[in-house]
Design a protein around this motif. Structure first.
Motif: not given
Length: 408
Positions: A306-322
């Protein structure tokens, strides 16, 4: 399966990484003073623009407008820019380039200034890279820069020209605001506060453009999911004997902290997501030595990893609608073993606690109404030991389907 998943994610990210930035309803005023209703491409400019794209209707061809033909433009519920020909201080503020004079280096330029606050006294801003300047305008007077400059008073001492405080003292003559001017710092929030107070003191109608475009930059989400994992042993000396442990599904639960950067229409963020991934166990027969006449093998067991993972990084959004948008994640994974051992029937060959290395991860997901989300996340192979065993490299391959609910 994992390679196919990775290929799919890379193709999707390549196709959508710059995502559609929508044309939003607004207007511009041309040199003749005519107001042209249109749809303006909202780039949420970090630096003040010199031009913008627009459409006269949603289905018409896009066109480009520049400062040569436009006096001002505004996106409804978004930013507003006005054109001015003015004097701006172009002094360098980096330590390596800082000069020794307290006097500004004035240049006359034509610029689109961003309206921060509109009223009897209006506040404007100009940003270009590391340069950040603020301007003020009272009634129908000319716009003027609020002067603030750092300079080298001596080889070892940096001094400040804070003329902007006297400018505020002279201009904001209502109540006790002149006394407060000496405590104002050269920041948007500090300047906005005192100029807003002046307009309220004068009972002036104001429009706070900064407030209507501001968002809460922090999101916290609960992220349950299903993890699909398989361990594979890769042995460069016995490539024909690379056993795969069985593919297992397990539960995972994470808490995501997201900070959204306030530029490019809030399309970029930084993310941390501590996640508990429940245990993995299996047993396989593994060949660890071979001659032309015989093979040596033993049963190898993975127990309760079993594991505790800690993702660290960036996110980029692409808007489809409001109300809906795609998002793409790129993470480095810190992995902390909570439990888990490997051992072989011949204990002298393998009997050890697992010690996983870090790895990379990519994800693509969909978010609805900034509340509900689903994501498919591929994790690159994670080595379960810091060094190889006699059997080779134990690689933990996994991908996950992750659901999300944003609390705030």
């Amino acid at each position: 399966m994992n390679k196919q998943t990775l290929t799919m994610l890379i193709l999707l990210i390549s196709a959508y990484s710059f995502g559609q930035i929508s044309f939003e309803k607004g207007y511009y005023i041309n040199n003749s003073g005519a107001k042209i209703d249109c749809y303006i491409k909202n780039m949420d400019w970090k630096n003040n623009p010199t031009e913008f794209q627009y459409k006269l209707s949603k289905n018409s061809e896009k066109q480009t407008a520049t400062m040569n033909t436009v006096k001002s433009f505004e996106i409804f519920n978004g930013p507003k820019y006005e054109r001015f020909f003015l004097a701006i201080d172009t002094s360098k503020q980096d330590l390596d380039d800082m000069d020794t004079s307290e006097s500004p280096k004035w240049e006359n330029k034509e610029l689109f200034l961003k309206v921060v606050l509109g009223g009897k006294v209006s506040l404007y801003s100009y940003v270009n890279g590391n340069m950040r300047k603020y301007f003020i305008k009272k009634d129908d007077a000319e716009v003027e820069q609020l002067v603030y400059k750092k300079y080298m008073a001596t080889n070892s001492r940096i001094a400040e020209n804070t003329t902007y405080k006297k400018q505020l003292w002279d201009m904001l003559t209502c109540g006790n605001l002149t006394k407060k001017a000496k405590n104002v710092s050269y920041t948007k929030n500090s300047l906005l506060k005192i100029i807003k107070a002046y307009n309220n003191c004068e009972n002036s109608k104001i429009v706070n453009y900064d407030e209507r475009t501001k968002i809460d930059p922090w999101n916290i989400s609960i992220k349950p999911g299903i993890n699909f994992a398989q361990v594979e042993i890769s042995n460069s000396n016995l490539v024909e004997f690379d056993p795969k442990f069985k593919n297992q599904a397990s539960f995972q639960l994470g808490v995501e902290l997201e900070y959204i950067f306030g530029f490019n229409r809030n399309k970029w963020s930084i993310v941390a997501e501590p996640t508990y991934v429940s245990s993995y166990s299996d047993e396989q027969e593994v060949v660890y030595f071979e001659t032309t006449s015989s093979q040596l093998s033993t049963n190898v067991t993975i127990t309760d990893y079993s594991n505790l993972e800690i993702p660290l990084g960036f996110r980029h959004y692409s808007f489809l609608s409001d109300s809906s948008k795609l998002f793409f994640n790129a993470f480095y994974m810190l992995n902390i073993r909570l439990d888990g051992t490997t051992n072989a029937e011949r204990r002298e060959l393998l009997d050890d606690d697992l010690d996983p290395k870090g790895n990379l991860a990519l994800g693509v997901g969909f978010k609805y109404k900034d509340t509900f989300s689903v994501e498919f996340r591929y994790r690159a192979p994670r080595q379960l030991y810091q060094t190889n065993s006699i059997f080779g490299t134990f690689d933990y391959n996994s991908f996950a389907i992750i659901f999300g609910y944003t609390i705030f």
